[in-house]
Write an enzyme that holds these catalytic residues in place. Structure first.
Site, PDB file in Angstrom:
ATOM      1  N   GLU A  91      40.361 105.546  17.771  1.00 61.35           N
ATOM      2  CA  GLU A  91      39.807 106.145  18.990  1.00 61.35           C
ATOM      3  C   GLU A  91      40.346 107.554  19.219  1.00 61.35           C
ATOM      4  OE1 GLU A  91      40.866 103.707  22.310  1.00 61.35           O
ATOM      5  OE2 GLU A  91      39.778 101.963  21.555  1.00 61.35           O
ATOM      6  N   CYS A 112      42.869 113.613  23.098  1.00 62.58           N
ATOM      7  CA  CYS A 112      43.949 112.671  22.781  1.00 62.58           C
ATOM      8  C   CYS A 112      43.602 112.003  21.454  1.00 62.58           C
ATOM      9  CB  CYS A 112      44.047 111.640  23.914  1.00 62.58           C
ATOM     10  SG  CYS A 112      45.272 110.375  23.593  1.00 62.58           S
ATOM     11  N   CYS A 119      49.070  99.425  15.658  1.00 61.01           N
ATOM     12  CA  CYS A 119      50.426  99.912  15.920  1.00 61.01           C
ATOM     13  C   CYS A 119      51.405  98.762  15.731  1.00 61.01           C
ATOM     14  CB  CYS A 119      50.534 100.463  17.338  1.00 61.01           C
ATOM     15  SG  CYS A 119      52.151 101.192  17.668  1.00 61.01           S
ATOM     16  N   CYS A 123      54.112  97.324  22.217  1.00 60.25           N
ATOM     17  CA  CYS A 123      54.427  97.428  23.651  1.00 60.25           C
ATOM     18  C   CYS A 123      53.561  96.396  24.372  1.00 60.25           C
ATOM     19  CB  CYS A 123      54.145  98.840  24.168  1.00 60.25           C
ATOM     20  SG  CYS A 123      55.094 100.079  23.269  1.00 60.25           S
ATOM     21  N   CYS A 126      49.940  97.146  25.899  1.00 59.98           N
ATOM     22  CA  CYS A 126      49.056  98.058  25.171  1.00 59.98           C
ATOM     23  C   CYS A 126      48.085  97.317  24.259  1.00 59.98           C
ATOM     24  CB  CYS A 126      49.923  99.014  24.359  1.00 59.98           C
ATOM     25  SG  CYS A 126      48.986 100.091  23.292  1.00 59.98           S
ATOM     26  N   GLY A 198      48.674 104.157  17.926  1.00 63.18           N
ATOM     27  CA  GLY A 198      49.760 104.323  16.956  1.00 63.18           C
ATOM     28  C   GLY A 198      50.954 105.056  17.531  1.00 63.18           C
ATOM     29  N   LEU A 254      57.969 106.264  28.606  1.00 60.35           N
ATOM     30  CA  LEU A 254      59.188 105.636  29.117  1.00 60.35           C
ATOM     31  C   LEU A 254      58.890 104.266  29.750  1.00 60.35           C
ATOM     32  CD1 LEU A 254      62.230 106.421  29.482  1.00 60.35           C
ATOM     33  CD2 LEU A 254      61.632 106.988  31.827  1.00 60.35           C
ATOM     34  N   HIS A 255      58.110 104.283  30.804  1.00 57.13           N
ATOM     35  CA  HIS A 255      57.584 103.081  31.461  1.00 57.13           C
ATOM     36  C   HIS A 255      58.643 102.171  32.089  1.00 57.13           C
ATOM     37  CE1 HIS A 255      54.260 104.754  29.455  1.00 57.13           C
ATOM     38  NE2 HIS A 255      54.433 104.153  28.301  1.00 57.13           N
ATOM     39  N   ASN A 329      45.804 100.632  33.360  1.00 59.43           N
ATOM     40  CA  ASN A 329      44.405 100.262  33.132  1.00 59.43           C
ATOM     41  C   ASN A 329      44.380  98.870  32.502  1.00 59.43           C
ATOM     42  OD1 ASN A 329      42.784 102.520  33.990  1.00 59.43           O
ATOM     43  ND2 ASN A 329      43.732 103.661  32.324  1.00 59.43           N
ATOM     44  N   CYS A 372      44.298 102.619  26.041  1.00 53.36           N
ATOM     45  CA  CYS A 372      44.274 103.020  24.633  1.00 53.36           C
ATOM     46  C   CYS A 372      44.090 101.808  23.710  1.00 53.36           C
ATOM     47  CB  CYS A 372      45.604 103.716  24.359  1.00 53.36           C
ATOM     48  SG  CYS A 372      46.051 103.798  22.659  1.00 53.36           S
TER      49      CYS A 372
HETATM   50  S1  SF4 Z   1      52.052 102.213  23.640  1.00 54.19           S
HETATM   51 FE1  SF4 Z   1      52.006 103.467  21.767  1.00 54.19          FE
HETATM   52  S2  SF4 Z   1      53.809 102.738  20.603  1.00 54.19           S
HETATM   53 FE2  SF4 Z   1      53.391 101.168  22.153  1.00 54.19          FE
HETATM   54  S3  SF4 Z   1      52.044  99.660  21.104  1.00 54.19           S
HETATM   55 FE3  SF4 Z   1      50.714 101.141  22.175  1.00 54.19          FE
HETATM   56  S4  SF4 Z   1      50.229 102.687  20.618  1.00 54.19           S
HETATM   57 FE4  SF4 Z   1      52.043 101.560  19.903  1.00 54.19          FE
END
Ligand code: SF4
Length: 389
Positions: A91, A112, A119, A123, A126, A198, A254-255, A329, A372
């Site tokens: 994407e 972006c 990945c 996380c 994600c 990624g 960071l989160h 999101n 994402c």
């Molecule tokens: S936030 Fe970034 S590093 Fe974490 S799983 Fe998603 S794409 Fe990978």
């Protein structure tokens, strides 16, 4: 697999052309075809001799990203799902600098881009990591994301011009002669953020080479200061990035401002806890002297309580960083929830009161699968289902 032509620098092409006995000006012509006119076939390179085109075809590939799906409208954020030559999906997201809130379309855009298929960092919030890591993107696949978006944009603006020309000629009762050619030389992408699918710093060498090509005056022509690399926190690679001569911007996903919260959300924190990540960022700043951005996705009940603002502000002050707050999101299949707008506003106000620079992203993105990796995941899963007997 042959090397793709868009993964070579000017110097590498010059060396290759020299071994072929080709004059140096042919490299300039080739680069013009690749990065200004954004050619998609070897046959299009009409001012190169046929013999040279044959040599290029024999020795290199010229891969193009195929648009599999697109979401969003021309004046707002648009998400592109690209299919790669091996059938994998990635994407890219095009974000207008001014999201046309007042009916005014922007000609400045941020793109972006992705650096890997899937990945490995997993996380918890994600979509990109949900089905794991498949492979790194090649240099040319990173570069092509910009060219493919610009190609699409040129074709789109030409299509709109033809449509309006047809309306005008119809109104004037004249025969339609609206066969405008797509403009090829306009630049659409002014800023790059490497924050898509990624972990960019896990594909370090390909990323840096691609950014050099995108920065070069003969290539993408995008200033290094307009390129932001985001990482989930790979401390050794942050130090490596510090000694790169180019002045990229650095953003940290960071989160969580404590190890407790970050461990819950990001497995990478077990390997590089906050103390180590912070030390690497400080080393980066000593060398680069540049402001870092801390990305902080606000997730209801996980990291959005006011007590998180104090450690976050302390960290931001220590790193001379600004904070980008991004309301979560929703990702299908994951339990996390976006906080209410008032909660996000309160969090922002508390940070500002503590004396740090913070911004809150207020636009909604849920309607275009904004998280994402979500569009890719949905498409791959639908394809897999349709292929089941
Ligand atoms: S936030 Fe970034 S590093 Fe974490 S799983 Fe998603 S794409 Fe990978």
């Amino acid at each position: 697999m042959p090397t793709d032509i868009k993964s070579l620098t000017r110097e590498e092409l010059e060396a290759q052309f020299k071994t072929w006995g080709e004059p140096a000006f042919r490299v300039t012509q080739l680069l013009d075809w690749l990065y200004v006119r954004r050619a998609t076939t070897w046959d299009a390179l009409s001012n190169l001799p046929k013999t040279l085109r044959a040599k290029l075809r024999e020795n290199f590939s010229l891969e193009i990203l195929e648009l599999a799906r697109k979401q969003g409208s021309p004046d707002t954020t648009q998400k592109f799902l690209w299919q790669l030559a091996d059938g994998q999906f990635i994407e890219s997201v095009l974000i207008p600098a001014n999201p046309a809130l007042y009916g005014e379309a922007s000609d400045r855009h941020t793109l972006c881009i992705s650096t890997q298929v899937g990945c490995a960092y997993g996380c918890r919030f994600c979509a990109s990591g949900l089905d794991g890591w498949k492979r790194n993107l090649g240099v040319h696949e990173i570069v092509e994301q910009i060219l493919a978006v610009e190609r699409w944009s040129a074709a789109e603006s030409s299509r709109l011009k033809v449509a309006s020309c047809k309306l005008e000629t119809a109104a004037a009762d004249e025969p339609a002669t609206c066969n405008l050619q797509p403009a090829t030389d306009s630049r659409v992408v002014n800023n790059l953020v490497v924050m898509g699918m990624g972990e960019p710093l896990a594909n370090y060498d390909n990323l840096i080479k691609a950014l050099k090509i995108l920065n070069a005056p003969w290539g993408g022509g995008i200033g290094a200061r307009r390129m932001t690399i985001s990482t989930s926190g790979l401390a050794p690679q942050i130090r490596k990035l510090a000694v790169e001569p180019m002045q990229f911007r650095l953003a940290i996903s960071l989160h969580g401002a404590t190890d407790e919260v970050r461990n819950r959300l990001m497995p990478v924190n077990k390997k590089y806890p906050l103390s180590e990540l912070t030390a690497a960022c400080e080393d980066y700043q000593k060398v680069k002297g540049r402001m870092i951005t801390l990305e902080y996705i606000l997730i209801a009940g996980i990291n959005d309580s006011l007590e998180q603002t104090r450690p976050l502000a302390t960290l931001a002050k220590r790193l001379y960083a600004k904070i980008n707050l991004i309301p979560y999101n929703k990702v299908e299949g994951l339990p996390w929830v976006r906080p209410a707008d008032e909660v996000c506003e309160r969090f922002l106000a508390a940070l500002e009161k503590l004396g740090v620079t913070a911004m809150l992203r207020r636009e909604k993105g849920g309607d275009i699968d904004a998280a994402c990796g979500q569009l890719r995941l949905k498409t791959e899963r639908a394809l897999a289902e349709s292929q089941q007997p």
